[in-house]
Every structure is written in C-alpha cells, then in structure tokens.
Design a protein around this motif. Sequence first.
Motif, PDB file in Angstrom:
ATOM      1  N   GLY A 130       0.790  -1.223   0.000  1.00 45.62           N
ATOM      2  CA  GLY A 130       0.000   0.000   0.000  1.00 45.62           C
ATOM      3  C   GLY A 130       0.818   1.267   0.000  1.00 45.62           C
ATOM      4  N   ASN A 131       2.115   1.172  -0.220  1.00 43.51           N
ATOM      5  CA  ASN A 131       3.006   2.333  -0.236  1.00 43.51           C
ATOM      6  C   ASN A 131       3.372   2.680  -1.674  1.00 43.51           C
ATOM      7  OD1 ASN A 131       3.263   2.414   2.646  1.00 43.51           O
ATOM      8  ND2 ASN A 131       4.659   0.690   2.494  1.00 43.51           N
ATOM      9  N   TYR A 132       3.139   3.915  -2.053  1.00 47.00           N
ATOM     10  CA  TYR A 132       3.431   4.300  -3.429  1.00 47.00           C
ATOM     11  C   TYR A 132       4.918   4.215  -3.743  1.00 47.00           C
ATOM     12  CZ  TYR A 132       4.920   8.954  -1.936  1.00 47.00           C
ATOM     13  OH  TYR A 132       5.590   9.995  -1.354  1.00 47.00           O
ATOM     14  N   ASP A 133       5.785   4.498  -2.753  1.00 46.54           N
ATOM     15  CA  ASP A 133       7.214   4.424  -3.021  1.00 46.54           C
ATOM     16  C   ASP A 133       7.661   2.980  -3.253  1.00 46.54           C
ATOM     17  OD1 ASP A 133       6.643   4.030  -0.294  1.00 46.54           O
ATOM     18  OD2 ASP A 133       8.621   4.703   0.338  1.00 46.54           O
ATOM     19  N   THR A 134       7.060   2.038  -2.524  1.00 47.80           N
ATOM     20  CA  THR A 134       7.352   0.618  -2.766  1.00 47.80           C
ATOM     21  C   THR A 134       6.823   0.208  -4.126  1.00 47.80           C
ATOM     22  OG1 THR A 134       7.231   0.186  -0.388  1.00 47.80           O
ATOM     23  CG2 THR A 134       7.100  -1.728  -1.855  1.00 47.80           C
ATOM     24  N   ALA A 135       5.636   0.699  -4.489  1.00 45.05           N
ATOM     25  CA  ALA A 135       5.075   0.388  -5.817  1.00 45.05           C
ATOM     26  C   ALA A 135       5.998   0.900  -6.915  1.00 45.05           C
ATOM     27  CB  ALA A 135       3.682   0.991  -5.959  1.00 45.05           C
ATOM     28  N   ILE A 136       6.518   2.108  -6.759  1.00 45.02           N
ATOM     29  CA  ILE A 136       7.447   2.651  -7.750  1.00 45.02           C
ATOM     30  C   ILE A 136       8.668   1.743  -7.867  1.00 45.02           C
ATOM     31  CG2 ILE A 136       9.094   4.529  -8.168  1.00 45.02           C
ATOM     32  CD1 ILE A 136       6.887   6.472  -7.190  1.00 45.02           C
ATOM     33  N   ARG A 137       9.202   1.292  -6.748  1.00 40.02           N
ATOM     34  CA  ARG A 137      10.361   0.391  -6.766  1.00 40.02           C
ATOM     35  C   ARG A 137      10.034  -0.921  -7.473  1.00 40.02           C
ATOM     36  NH1 ARG A 137      14.389   2.268  -3.820  1.00 40.02           N
ATOM     37  NH2 ARG A 137      13.955   3.946  -2.340  1.00 40.02           N
ATOM     38  N   LYS A 138       8.868  -1.491  -7.184  1.00 37.80           N
ATOM     39  CA  LYS A 138       8.473  -2.762  -7.802  1.00 37.80           C
ATOM     40  C   LYS A 138       8.229  -2.584  -9.296  1.00 37.80           C
ATOM     41  CE  LYS A 138       8.378  -5.034  -3.889  1.00 37.80           C
ATOM     42  NZ  LYS A 138       9.273  -6.123  -3.571  1.00 37.80           N
ATOM     43  N   VAL A 139       7.555  -1.511  -9.673  1.00 38.60           N
ATOM     44  CA  VAL A 139       7.298  -1.255 -11.096  1.00 38.60           C
ATOM     45  C   VAL A 139       8.615  -1.022 -11.823  1.00 38.60           C
ATOM     46  CG1 VAL A 139       6.297   0.404 -12.725  1.00 38.60           C
ATOM     47  CG2 VAL A 139       4.944  -0.423 -10.795  1.00 38.60           C
ATOM     48  N   ALA A 147       9.944  -3.124 -14.891  1.00 39.12           N
ATOM     49  CA  ALA A 147       9.964  -2.420 -16.180  1.00 39.12           C
ATOM     50  C   ALA A 147      11.355  -2.326 -16.795  1.00 39.12           C
ATOM     51  CB  ALA A 147       9.368  -1.025 -16.023  1.00 39.12           C
ATOM     52  N   VAL A 148      12.410  -2.441 -15.999  1.00 42.51           N
ATOM     53  CA  VAL A 148      13.745  -2.324 -16.579  1.00 42.51           C
ATOM     54  C   VAL A 148      14.027  -3.437 -17.575  1.00 42.51           C
ATOM     55  CG1 VAL A 148      14.784  -0.970 -14.719  1.00 42.51           C
ATOM     56  CG2 VAL A 148      14.859  -3.468 -14.607  1.00 42.51           C
ATOM     57  N   GLY A 149      13.274  -4.518 -17.495  1.00 40.09           N
ATOM     58  CA  GLY A 149      13.423  -5.595 -18.479  1.00 40.09           C
ATOM     59  C   GLY A 149      12.728  -5.300 -19.797  1.00 40.09           C
ATOM     60  N   PHE A 150      11.892  -4.271 -19.819  1.00 34.42           N
ATOM     61  CA  PHE A 150      11.227  -3.895 -21.064  1.00 34.42           C
ATOM     62  C   PHE A 150      12.238  -3.190 -21.955  1.00 34.42           C
ATOM     63  CE2 PHE A 150       7.043  -3.063 -18.527  1.00 34.42           C
ATOM     64  CZ  PHE A 150       6.944  -4.411 -18.233  1.00 34.42           C
ATOM     65  N   HIS A 151      12.036  -3.243 -23.238  1.00 35.55           N
ATOM     66  CA  HIS A 151      12.934  -2.559 -24.173  1.00 35.55           C
ATOM     67  C   HIS A 151      12.758  -1.049 -24.077  1.00 35.55           C
ATOM     68  CE1 HIS A 151      13.906  -6.372 -25.989  1.00 35.55           C
ATOM     69  NE2 HIS A 151      12.629  -6.639 -26.085  1.00 35.55           N
ATOM     70  N   HIS A 152      13.839  -0.336 -24.285  1.00 33.60           N
ATOM     71  CA  HIS A 152      13.832   1.128 -24.415  1.00 33.60           C
ATOM     72  C   HIS A 152      13.413   1.871 -23.159  1.00 33.60           C
ATOM     73  CE1 HIS A 152      14.331   0.182 -28.603  1.00 33.60           C
ATOM     74  NE2 HIS A 152      13.167  -0.427 -28.634  1.00 33.60           N
ATOM     75  N   THR A 153      13.651   1.317 -21.977  1.00 39.64           N
ATOM     76  CA  THR A 153      13.341   2.077 -20.768  1.00 39.64           C
ATOM     77  C   THR A 153      14.556   2.898 -20.363  1.00 39.64           C
ATOM     78  OG1 THR A 153      13.983   0.200 -19.372  1.00 39.64           O
ATOM     79  CG2 THR A 153      11.635   0.457 -19.844  1.00 39.64           C
ATOM     80  N   GLN A 154      14.296   4.018 -19.724  1.00 40.32           N
ATOM     81  CA  GLN A 154      15.353   4.882 -19.221  1.00 40.32           C
ATOM     82  C   GLN A 154      15.970   4.235 -17.983  1.00 40.32           C
ATOM     83  OE1 GLN A 154      15.670   8.456 -20.144  1.00 40.32           O
ATOM     84  NE2 GLN A 154      14.196   8.349 -21.786  1.00 40.32           N
ATOM     85  N   ASP A 155      17.233   4.459 -17.753  1.00 40.22           N
ATOM     86  CA  ASP A 155      17.918   3.916 -16.583  1.00 40.22           C
ATOM     87  C   ASP A 155      17.888   4.968 -15.475  1.00 40.22           C
ATOM     88  OD1 ASP A 155      19.330   2.251 -14.929  1.00 40.22           O
ATOM     89  OD2 ASP A 155      21.285   2.735 -15.798  1.00 40.22           O
ATOM     90  N   ILE A 156      16.846   4.912 -14.663  1.00 42.81           N
ATOM     91  CA  ILE A 156      16.657   5.870 -13.569  1.00 42.81           C
ATOM     92  C   ILE A 156      16.449   5.073 -12.296  1.00 42.81           C
ATOM     93  CG2 ILE A 156      15.238   7.753 -12.675  1.00 42.81           C
ATOM     94  CD1 ILE A 156      14.315   8.215 -15.600  1.00 42.81           C
ATOM     95  N   GLY A 157      17.144   5.439 -11.244  1.00 39.89           N
ATOM     96  CA  GLY A 157      17.030   4.739  -9.977  1.00 39.89           C
ATOM     97  C   GLY A 157      15.690   4.960  -9.302  1.00 39.89           C
ATOM     98  N   ALA A 158      15.293   3.983  -8.481  1.00 40.97           N
ATOM     99  CA  ALA A 158      14.006   4.050  -7.798  1.00 40.97           C
ATOM    100  C   ALA A 158      13.913   5.262  -6.872  1.00 40.97           C
ATOM    101  CB  ALA A 158      13.755   2.761  -7.022  1.00 40.97           C
ATOM    102  N   GLN A 159      14.988   5.578  -6.161  1.00 35.80           N
ATOM    103  CA  GLN A 159      14.964   6.733  -5.260  1.00 35.80           C
ATOM    104  C   GLN A 159      14.695   8.017  -6.035  1.00 35.80           C
ATOM    105  OE1 GLN A 159      14.951   6.714  -1.880  1.00 35.80           O
ATOM    106  NE2 GLN A 159      14.434   8.869  -2.130  1.00 35.80           N
ATOM    107  N   ARG A 160      15.323   8.153  -7.193  1.00 38.91           N
ATOM    108  CA  ARG A 160      15.110   9.340  -8.042  1.00 38.91           C
ATOM    109  C   ARG A 160      13.667   9.391  -8.539  1.00 38.91           C
ATOM    110  NH1 ARG A 160      18.211  12.659 -11.579  1.00 38.91           N
ATOM    111  NH2 ARG A 160      16.752  14.219 -12.321  1.00 38.91           N
TER     112      ARG A 160
END
Length: 193
Positions: free
Chosen positions: A127-136, A140-153
């Motif tokens: 139920g935490n949006y920050d955890t959801a962002i980390r999980k997503v 998603a990093v396995g998808f093609h053409h994603t940007q390399d941005i850290g979860a904290q950022r």
Amino acid sequence: MFSSTAHWMIDYKPMLEAILFCLIRLGLKSRIATEQINSGEVRLDRIMNPVRESRYSIHDLSRCRSSESDQLHRMNMPFEPGLDFGCRSFGGSPIDEKPIPVLEEKKYHHQRFISDLSGHGIQAHDGNYDTAIRKVRSRAVGFHHTQDIGAQRLCSDYEGFQVWHHDRQMADGFSEDDIEDYPAGELIERMNA
C-alpha cells in the motif's frame, strides 16, 4: 484500467498516479481505460484496446476487496490481467511474448480470490506508493527502451511532480475537489510534459 467514480478509487489514486508516473518517467507510454471519457464506448472495449495495443502490461490487484463485509470481492482487477493473459496465449506474435507483471498490496493476498496466478512472481507493495514505484521500476527495466533511472530518483521526482501539479492547478483556479477529480487523460498529459 480503473473507474474514476468508484469510492475505492479515491483511496487508490495516489498508487495509480505513482505507477503511471513511474512508467512515463521510464520512457513508456501509459494507457488506462479512463484515459478518454467516451460514454459511447463500451467499458470492456476501453479495457481491451490498450490490452491489444500495448507491448507491456502491469496490473495491480490491490483493490479486489469489497468495501462492505457482506459484499463480494471486486473482480474487475483480476479480470483485466485475465484478459491480458488470454490475449498473450491466443493472440499470436508479438503479443504472445508480452510481459505481464502483476502487483498486489499484501504478499500472497491474491491466493484468496485468484490462486491461478500463483507462480507468476506477483510483487507486493504494502500500500506504499514508493514501494510500488520500486516494484514497477524493477519489473519495467526488463522492457525494451526504458530509461535507466534509480528508484529513489523516481520517488523524489514523483513527489516533486505532485507538489508542482497541485500548485499549478491551484494557480489556474482549480479547487481541491477539481484537483481530486482531475481527468486521467489530462493527468497523463501533464506527466508527459
């Protein structure tokens, strides 16, 4: 793919917005059933079109519970990944290789209402949006053409976006109720700006 008029949606809105923001910030185009308000289009078509047209999908089962003790669980959310898995199984190439990550609020909660998804690596966000962002982000990093941005950022950028968007809406004459009821399609456009 969510109904913006449902009561559960108000509680889920920060999670939905965080997931959408994360995907957009990673360079992916986000699609949800409520991105266009078209009363002439059947809701199932508004769900199926993004399912058919998207190379990737992410589903969150965290609002499958009923709001009252004597009600049944909401089945819309597990129905939608079911459509996606069906398209993947019967849709042919390239959809037959489509990644379909699934999230839930509490680990193994899905087994209470859709145990057929066991073994699919469902991730819990508590139920935490920050955890959801980390999980997503991690899925998603396995998808093609994603940007390399850290979860904290991504979490920091999302919080900054929320403040910026709220302040801009207030400056443009929106009330708190207007902001709460802001259309999903317009919000996605703001996130893409």
